[in-house]
Write a protein that holds these residues in place. Sequence first.
Motif, PDB file in Angstrom:
ATOM      1  N   THR A 273       0.770  -1.067  -0.469  1.00 27.98           N
ATOM      2  CA  THR A 273      -0.229  -0.111  -0.534  1.00 27.98           C
ATOM      3  C   THR A 273       0.969   1.431  -0.317  1.00 27.98           C
ATOM      4  OG1 THR A 273       0.159  -0.452   2.271  1.00 27.98           O
ATOM      5  CG2 THR A 273      -1.701  -0.688   1.116  1.00 27.98           C
ATOM      6  N   PRO A 274       0.648   2.046  -1.002  1.00 28.03           N
ATOM      7  CA  PRO A 274       1.197   3.190  -1.084  1.00 28.03           C
ATOM      8  C   PRO A 274       1.733   3.744   0.142  1.00 28.03           C
ATOM      9  CG  PRO A 274      -0.473   3.881  -2.341  1.00 28.03           C
ATOM     10  CD  PRO A 274      -0.604   1.872  -2.178  1.00 28.03           C
ATOM     11  N   LEU A 275       3.148   4.455   0.385  1.00 22.12           N
ATOM     12  CA  LEU A 275       3.479   5.467   0.898  1.00 22.12           C
ATOM     13  C   LEU A 275       4.731   5.976   1.341  1.00 22.12           C
ATOM     14  CD1 LEU A 275       2.158   6.797   4.297  1.00 22.12           C
ATOM     15  CD2 LEU A 275       3.836   4.730   5.406  1.00 22.12           C
ATOM     16  N   ALA A 276       4.822   7.799   1.130  1.00 22.37           N
ATOM     17  CA  ALA A 276       6.270   7.942   1.298  1.00 22.37           C
ATOM     18  C   ALA A 276       6.622   9.399   2.178  1.00 22.37           C
ATOM     19  CB  ALA A 276       6.549   8.437  -0.466  1.00 22.37           C
ATOM     20  N   MET A 277       7.767   8.923   2.527  1.00 22.57           N
ATOM     21  CA  MET A 277       7.963  10.218   3.433  1.00 22.57           C
ATOM     22  C   MET A 277       9.690  10.432   3.742  1.00 22.57           C
ATOM     23  SD  MET A 277       7.425   8.260   7.857  1.00 22.57           S
ATOM     24  CE  MET A 277       8.314   7.471   7.813  1.00 22.57           C
ATOM     25  N   ASN A 278       9.534  11.495   4.016  1.00 23.04           N
ATOM     26  CA  ASN A 278      10.973  11.882   4.720  1.00 23.04           C
ATOM     27  C   ASN A 278      11.011  12.230   5.452  1.00 23.04           C
ATOM     28  OD1 ASN A 278      11.872  12.384   1.551  1.00 23.04           O
ATOM     29  ND2 ASN A 278      10.882  14.492   1.256  1.00 23.04           N
ATOM     30  N   LEU A 279      12.301  11.935   5.591  1.00 24.39           N
ATOM     31  CA  LEU A 279      13.144  12.188   7.930  1.00 24.39           C
ATOM     32  C   LEU A 279      13.930  13.898   7.167  1.00 24.39           C
ATOM     33  CD1 LEU A 279      13.851   8.653   8.444  1.00 24.39           C
ATOM     34  CD2 LEU A 279      11.803   9.062   8.742  1.00 24.39           C
ATOM     35  N   ASN A 280      13.216  15.047   7.574  1.00 29.76           N
ATOM     36  CA  ASN A 280      13.849  16.131   7.312  1.00 29.76           C
ATOM     37  C   ASN A 280      14.266  16.218   9.160  1.00 29.76           C
ATOM     38  OD1 ASN A 280      12.923  16.229   5.021  1.00 29.76           O
ATOM     39  ND2 ASN A 280      11.416  17.845   5.719  1.00 29.76           N
ATOM     40  N   LYS A 281      16.035  16.914   9.007  1.00 31.49           N
ATOM     41  CA  LYS A 281      16.630  17.352  10.223  1.00 31.49           C
ATOM     42  C   LYS A 281      15.825  18.753  10.709  1.00 31.49           C
ATOM     43  CE  LYS A 281      21.464  15.557  10.670  1.00 31.49           C
ATOM     44  NZ  LYS A 281      22.385  15.813  11.345  1.00 31.49           N
ATOM     45  N   PRO A 282      15.084  18.751  11.500  1.00 33.35           N
ATOM     46  CA  PRO A 282      14.610  19.718  11.782  1.00 33.35           C
ATOM     47  C   PRO A 282      14.827  21.055  11.830  1.00 33.35           C
ATOM     48  CG  PRO A 282      15.336  18.317  14.347  1.00 33.35           C
ATOM     49  CD  PRO A 282      16.011  17.684  13.337  1.00 33.35           C
ATOM     50  N   GLU A 283      16.351  21.860  11.332  1.00 34.93           N
ATOM     51  CA  GLU A 283      16.842  22.984  11.545  1.00 34.93           C
ATOM     52  C   GLU A 283      16.462  22.665   9.551  1.00 34.93           C
ATOM     53  OE1 GLU A 283      18.534  19.854  12.914  1.00 34.93           O
ATOM     54  OE2 GLU A 283      20.894  20.251  11.685  1.00 34.93           O
ATOM     55  N   HIS A 284      16.775  22.505   9.651  1.00 38.08           N
ATOM     56  CA  HIS A 284      15.928  22.289   7.805  1.00 38.08           C
ATOM     57  C   HIS A 284      14.681  22.206   7.866  1.00 38.08           C
ATOM     58  CE1 HIS A 284      20.368  22.020   7.483  1.00 38.08           C
ATOM     59  NE2 HIS A 284      20.324  20.390   7.044  1.00 38.08           N
ATOM     60  N   ASP A 285      13.584  21.558   8.508  1.00 37.07           N
ATOM     61  CA  ASP A 285      12.425  21.483   7.906  1.00 37.07           C
ATOM     62  C   ASP A 285      11.312  22.519   8.571  1.00 37.07           C
ATOM     63  OD1 ASP A 285      10.073  19.332   8.213  1.00 37.07           O
ATOM     64  OD2 ASP A 285       9.352  19.801  10.205  1.00 37.07           O
ATOM     65  N   ALA A 286      12.331  23.490   9.710  1.00 38.35           N
ATOM     66  CA  ALA A 286      11.595  24.710   9.697  1.00 38.35           C
ATOM     67  C   ALA A 286      11.459  25.356   8.943  1.00 38.35           C
ATOM     68  CB  ALA A 286      12.715  24.993  10.959  1.00 38.35           C
ATOM     69  N   HIS A 287      12.176  25.249   8.134  1.00 32.15           N
ATOM     70  CA  HIS A 287      12.787  26.247   6.782  1.00 32.15           C
ATOM     71  C   HIS A 287      10.786  25.910   5.805  1.00 32.15           C
ATOM     72  CE1 HIS A 287      15.862  27.635   6.124  1.00 32.15           C
ATOM     73  NE2 HIS A 287      16.179  27.400   7.110  1.00 32.15           N
ATOM     74  N   TRP A 288      10.509  24.812   5.672  1.00 31.65           N
ATOM     75  CA  TRP A 288       8.569  24.855   5.251  1.00 31.65           C
ATOM     76  C   TRP A 288       8.204  25.334   6.075  1.00 31.65           C
ATOM     77  CZ3 TRP A 288       8.546  23.063   0.840  1.00 31.65           C
ATOM     78  CH2 TRP A 288       9.356  21.115   0.872  1.00 31.65           C
ATOM     79  N   ALA A 289       6.789  26.307   5.113  1.00 34.16           N
ATOM     80  CA  ALA A 289       5.387  26.722   5.744  1.00 34.16           C
ATOM     81  C   ALA A 289       4.540  25.811   5.850  1.00 34.16           C
ATOM     82  CB  ALA A 289       5.034  28.093   4.892  1.00 34.16           C
ATOM     83  N   PRO A 290       3.610  25.919   6.375  1.00 34.88           N
ATOM     84  CA  PRO A 290       2.223  25.247   6.743  1.00 34.88           C
ATOM     85  C   PRO A 290       1.258  25.002   4.945  1.00 34.88           C
ATOM     86  CG  PRO A 290       2.111  26.239   7.993  1.00 34.88           C
ATOM     87  CD  PRO A 290       3.219  26.931   8.056  1.00 34.88           C
ATOM     88  N   GLY A 291       1.101  23.427   4.290  1.00 35.92           N
ATOM     89  CA  GLY A 291       0.913  22.995   2.837  1.00 35.92           C
ATOM     90  C   GLY A 291       1.757  23.972   1.752  1.00 35.92           C
ATOM     91  N   GLU A 292       2.758  23.920   2.002  1.00 38.75           N
ATOM     92  CA  GLU A 292       3.556  24.556   0.688  1.00 38.75           C
ATOM     93  C   GLU A 292       3.401  23.170  -0.075  1.00 38.75           C
ATOM     94  OE1 GLU A 292       7.418  28.650   1.169  1.00 38.75           O
ATOM     95  OE2 GLU A 292       7.097  26.130   2.257  1.00 38.75           O
ATOM     96  N   HIS A 293       4.465  22.216   0.520  1.00 35.28           N
ATOM     97  CA  HIS A 293       4.238  21.179  -0.484  1.00 35.28           C
ATOM     98  C   HIS A 293       3.140  19.733  -0.140  1.00 35.28           C
ATOM     99  CE1 HIS A 293       5.970  18.402  -2.876  1.00 35.28           C
ATOM    100  NE2 HIS A 293       5.493  17.448  -2.373  1.00 35.28           N
ATOM    101  N   THR A 294       1.653  20.442  -0.347  1.00 31.82           N
ATOM    102  CA  THR A 294       1.045  19.208  -0.303  1.00 31.82           C
ATOM    103  C   THR A 294       0.212  18.170  -1.149  1.00 31.82           C
ATOM    104  OG1 THR A 294      -1.013  19.644   0.193  1.00 31.82           O
ATOM    105  CG2 THR A 294      -0.848  20.773  -1.824  1.00 31.82           C
ATOM    106  N   GLY A 295       0.045  17.299  -1.486  1.00 29.50           N
ATOM    107  CA  GLY A 295      -0.634  16.348  -1.859  1.00 29.50           C
ATOM    108  C   GLY A 295      -1.703  15.707  -0.948  1.00 29.50           C
TER     109      GLY A 295
END
Length: 420
Positions: A273-295
């Motif tokens: 069953t499909p699932l994909a996920m990135n593990l981002n270091k928190p200091e990098h992940d903090a650069h995302w704004a909510p909903g910027e890479h959606t799907g």
Amino acid sequence: MDMTPFEQWESEVRGYCRAFPTVFASASNARQVAEDGTSYLDFFGGAGVLNFGHNNPRMKRAMIEFLEADGVAHSLDTYTTTKRQFVSRFAEVILEPRGMDHKLQFTGPTGTNAVEASLKLARRVTGRQNVVAFSHGFHGMTLGSLAATGNDVFRRAAGVPLPFIDRLPFETAPGGGIEALHAYRAALDDSSSGLRPPAAFLVEVVQAEGGVHVASEAWLKAVQDLAHDVGALFIIDDIQAGCGRTGSYFSFDGMDLDPDIVNLAKGIGGYGTPLAMNLNKPEHDAHWAPGEHTGTFRGQGLSFVAGTEALAYFTDDELMTTVAAHGEVMRERLQRIADANPSQGWQVRGRGMLQGIDLGDGALAKQVQASAFAHGLLIGPCGSGGRVVKLIPPLTIDADDLTEGLDLLEKAVAEAQGAV
Ligand SMILES: Cc1ncc(COP(=O)(O)O)c(C=O)c1O
């Protein structure tokens, strides 16, 4: 078996069905059974998805319970009970024991979407555009990840330029090795080289689709050091080699590596069953704004349920010990096939239960695939011109099925040699 609807209505782009011209009706662990009753040993494993076998009984039971309880099957990225279970269990079983504090970013459910998201994030974090990717790398079919993919056939299908990638040779490719990394570093130091510092280095620890090429810890460490020295992110694409395939959860476990982002997909959904996920270091992940890479499909209830069950395989050493032992059996048999044909110069490569034999000839590998299919074994060639026969059976395969499949492969190779 009626194949007319496929031939009449399905796109010409269909591929694997041409190598496996049958209609599969049911499946269990490492076997698929066609409508005509033929049983096939599956050493193709959904291209690395079915690490825990077809219709894994534990997962099936959990999924049936979830369906009967009217669990939330689709959730975008709203919070659900099943997603909480998956996230908590992943942190507990995989991240915390390794001292990792990466954030889990669920992307659209294919590997390519995870790669796309990681490229975006690296570019955002660094304010740079180009990403270093390696020859023979395979990262997906959408434009960003396709740009990072090396394979010429796939690249030509894009129909547009595939920019913003600097290509370096993979460690084992012509011109590869530590010296190539030194040369690239020297060029970056030269203000007139025309190169700009990259946003990231994107690499597979074991290139799977690219032809089963295994990188050494020393080379990977040099890539990581180079990335960090030039202010770039170090991204490991563990979409095919991760999730237990090489004998540990991550293909880089036990190495002195600390990736900024890890791409995961395929096996993490557990059941296919499909699932994909990135593990981002928190200091990098903090650069995302909510909903910027959606799907739309980032919260698959069934995948979370099965994926949570899959994590149980990593709470003790039992499965990974078996993977090491089965991997050795696979490797020995492939080596025996290579040794029996010394004049051919066939090469055996791989780690754990991701093993391949490079036959140096795409036509021969295709013939091996056809003979194997005729004898009831599913395998998929990969690498340049499809010259490498890659074996990725379910990690949960029975020892008897493994031996039987290897016997069939040996027979298929002998037969194919007579045919080409
Ligand atoms: C290493 C790697 N990255 C990315 C992908 C792309 O995954 P998907 O086909 O799910 O988009 C694959 C698929 O084979 C892969 O092996």
